[in-house]
Write a protein that holds these residues in place. Sequence first.
Motif, PDB file in Angstrom:
ATOM      1  N   SER A 198      37.676  11.724  33.437  1.00  0.00           N
ATOM      2  CA  SER A 198      37.686  10.358  33.967  1.00  0.00           C
ATOM      3  C   SER A 198      37.891  10.360  35.476  1.00  0.00           C
ATOM      4  N   GLN A 199      38.746  11.256  35.974  1.00  0.00           N
ATOM      5  CA  GLN A 199      38.965  11.341  37.418  1.00  0.00           C
ATOM      6  C   GLN A 199      37.736  11.890  38.127  1.00  0.00           C
ATOM      7  N   ALA A 200      37.093  12.869  37.511  1.00  0.00           N
ATOM      8  CA  ALA A 200      35.872  13.418  38.101  1.00  0.00           C
ATOM      9  C   ALA A 200      34.776  12.357  38.138  1.00  0.00           C
ATOM     10  N   TYR A 201      34.655  11.603  37.049  1.00  0.00           N
ATOM     11  CA  TYR A 201      33.643  10.540  36.999  1.00  0.00           C
ATOM     12  C   TYR A 201      33.917   9.484  38.061  1.00  0.00           C
ATOM     13  N   GLU A 202      35.175   9.105  38.209  1.00  0.00           N
ATOM     14  CA  GLU A 202      35.530   8.077  39.187  1.00  0.00           C
ATOM     15  C   GLU A 202      35.170   8.526  40.600  1.00  0.00           C
ATOM     16  N   TYR A 203      35.288   9.821  40.860  1.00  0.00           N
ATOM     17  CA  TYR A 203      34.957  10.332  42.194  1.00  0.00           C
ATOM     18  C   TYR A 203      33.452  10.300  42.442  1.00  0.00           C
ATOM     19  N   PHE A 204      32.671  10.689  41.432  1.00  0.00           N
ATOM     20  CA  PHE A 204      31.235  10.847  41.647  1.00  0.00           C
ATOM     21  C   PHE A 204      30.423   9.578  41.408  1.00  0.00           C
ATOM     22  N   ARG A 205      30.950   8.633  40.648  1.00  0.00           N
ATOM     23  CA  ARG A 205      30.141   7.456  40.335  1.00  0.00           C
ATOM     24  C   ARG A 205      29.844   6.660  41.602  1.00  0.00           C
ATOM     25  N   PRO A 206      28.646   6.045  41.683  1.00  0.00           N
ATOM     26  CA  PRO A 206      28.291   5.247  42.863  1.00  0.00           C
ATOM     27  C   PRO A 206      29.234   4.056  43.016  1.00  0.00           C
ATOM     28  N   LYS A 207      29.691   3.850  44.220  1.00  0.00           N
ATOM     29  CA  LYS A 207      30.579   2.721  44.506  1.00  0.00           C
ATOM     30  C   LYS A 207      29.763   1.604  45.155  1.00  0.00           C
ATOM     31  N   ARG A 208      29.813   0.446  44.562  1.00  0.00           N
ATOM     32  CA  ARG A 208      29.095  -0.700  45.114  1.00  0.00           C
ATOM     33  C   ARG A 208      30.081  -1.784  45.529  1.00  0.00           C
ATOM     34  N   ALA A 209      29.710  -2.476  46.571  1.00  0.00           N
ATOM     35  CA  ALA A 209      30.556  -3.585  47.009  1.00  0.00           C
ATOM     36  C   ALA A 209      30.572  -4.662  45.931  1.00  0.00           C
ATOM     37  N   LYS A 210      31.734  -5.246  45.705  1.00  0.00           N
ATOM     38  CA  LYS A 210      31.850  -6.288  44.698  1.00  0.00           C
ATOM     39  C   LYS A 210      31.083  -7.530  45.126  1.00  0.00           C
ATOM     40  N   GLN A 211      30.361  -8.093  44.178  1.00  0.00           N
ATOM     41  CA  GLN A 211      29.617  -9.317  44.439  1.00  0.00           C
ATOM     42  C   GLN A 211      30.527 -10.522  44.214  1.00  0.00           C
ATOM     43  N   PRO A 212      30.337 -11.588  44.981  1.00  0.00           N
ATOM     44  CA  PRO A 212      31.214 -12.764  44.830  1.00  0.00           C
ATOM     45  C   PRO A 212      31.140 -13.395  43.450  1.00  0.00           C
ATOM     46  N   TRP A 213      30.013 -13.213  42.755  1.00  0.00           N
ATOM     47  CA  TRP A 213      29.859 -13.845  41.447  1.00  0.00           C
ATOM     48  C   TRP A 213      30.557 -13.081  40.328  1.00  0.00           C
ATOM     49  N   GLN A 214      31.014 -11.858  40.599  1.00  0.00           N
ATOM     50  CA  GLN A 214      31.624 -11.065  39.536  1.00  0.00           C
ATOM     51  C   GLN A 214      32.897 -11.703  38.991  1.00  0.00           C
ATOM     52  N   THR A 215      33.660 -12.340  39.867  1.00  0.00           N
ATOM     53  CA  THR A 215      34.906 -12.964  39.422  1.00  0.00           C
ATOM     54  C   THR A 215      34.671 -14.349  38.830  1.00  0.00           C
ATOM     55  N   VAL A 216      33.445 -14.833  38.909  1.00  0.00           N
ATOM     56  CA  VAL A 216      33.139 -16.182  38.435  1.00  0.00           C
ATOM     57  C   VAL A 216      32.599 -16.172  37.012  1.00  0.00           C
ATOM     58  N   ILE A 217      31.715 -15.228  36.715  1.00  0.00           N
ATOM     59  CA  ILE A 217      31.030 -15.272  35.422  1.00  0.00           C
ATOM     60  C   ILE A 217      31.863 -14.700  34.283  1.00  0.00           C
ATOM     61  N   TRP A 218      32.827 -13.828  34.610  1.00  0.00           N
ATOM     62  CA  TRP A 218      33.655 -13.239  33.550  1.00  0.00           C
ATOM     63  C   TRP A 218      34.945 -14.039  33.419  1.00  0.00           C
ATOM     64  N   LYS A 219      34.860 -15.127  32.704  1.00  0.00           N
ATOM     65  CA  LYS A 219      36.008 -15.997  32.479  1.00  0.00           C
ATOM     66  C   LYS A 219      36.315 -16.055  30.987  1.00  0.00           C
ATOM     67  N   ALA A 220      37.610 -16.209  30.671  1.00  0.00           N
ATOM     68  CA  ALA A 220      38.019 -16.234  29.266  1.00  0.00           C
ATOM     69  C   ALA A 220      37.421 -17.411  28.513  1.00  0.00           C
ATOM     70  N   PHE A 221      37.157 -18.517  29.222  1.00  0.00           N
ATOM     71  CA  PHE A 221      36.643 -19.706  28.540  1.00  0.00           C
ATOM     72  C   PHE A 221      35.122 -19.687  28.367  1.00  0.00           C
ATOM     73  N   ILE A 222      34.450 -18.683  28.935  1.00  0.00           N
ATOM     74  CA  ILE A 222      33.008 -18.542  28.747  1.00  0.00           C
ATOM     75  C   ILE A 222      32.766 -17.496  27.660  1.00  0.00           C
ATOM     76  N   PRO A 223      32.045 -17.822  26.603  1.00  0.00           N
ATOM     77  CA  PRO A 223      31.770 -16.828  25.558  1.00  0.00           C
ATOM     78  C   PRO A 223      31.181 -15.556  26.163  1.00  0.00           C
ATOM     79  N   PRO A 224      31.680 -14.391  25.766  1.00  0.00           N
ATOM     80  CA  PRO A 224      31.222 -13.125  26.355  1.00  0.00           C
ATOM     81  C   PRO A 224      29.708 -12.928  26.331  1.00  0.00           C
ATOM     82  N   LYS A 225      29.050 -13.360  25.260  1.00  0.00           N
ATOM     83  CA  LYS A 225      27.598 -13.156  25.192  1.00  0.00           C
ATOM     84  C   LYS A 225      26.875 -13.981  26.258  1.00  0.00           C
TER      85      LYS A 225
END
Length: 243
Positions: free
Chosen positions: A74-101
């Motif tokens: 897991s540590q090796a994967y975390e080091y090598f995986r591509p890092k992308r800047a967080k998009q502003p919409w990421q914190t908006v669409i994943w809400k508990a009141f929105i059905p996951p699907k």
Amino acid sequence: MEHSPQGRHTLGTVGRCVYLKGGSVWDWQPKKGDSPLLQRLAEIRNRIINAFGTTEAAIQHMAGWSSSKGLDTSQAYEYFRPKRAKQPWQTVIWKAFIPPKYSFILWLGLRGRLSTRDRLMFLQEDSSCSLCINMQETAKHLFFECPFSNFVWTNIRQWLGIRRHMSTLLSAVKWLIKEKTRSSVQNKARLIALACTVYSLWRHRNEVIFEGKTPCPEELVISIKITVYRILLSLFPHELITY
């Protein structure tokens, strides 16, 4: 790395071994005839060395990836995986009141990962929009330019009192973030309606293609409104929902 019967270090893949002759994998240089996998391993090693400046620093850092049980992948994967800047919409669409699907389909749409027909042309299938039959099915056409989806969005926007015309999923989410109101009910209603509409359009499109269903925008609008109402009533059981 393994030890040969003669005590020499070896580095190898299936069908190919390189004898290091007492040397180290950190000093080994691949040859032209070495397998692509061995050459790739050398590239990864060089990346690690360049990242930490010296071979010693790289070895010291990688030691932290190991434990008494072996390599912590897991540590090796975390080091090598591509890092992308967080998009502003990421914190908006994943809400508990929105059905996951709903969130998942919206997330795929925002990332351009939905398998619309323009992305499946290599299968030599019909690429026309299944809802209007007039244009090639792209994500932008399916969700906004198609007369079917335009009818749905127009009704949902009017219902929620949204005057802004939506042209892309990204612009729609950005607008919701920017135009956030003081009303918790209204904010949640708009987010739920956005995710529900995208999901419903995608599902309706699939039903038309795979189940032979007849496109019916009026039916879809009613279904979206009922779904939004149900979610809002579960969130605000003691408030009067006036939409």
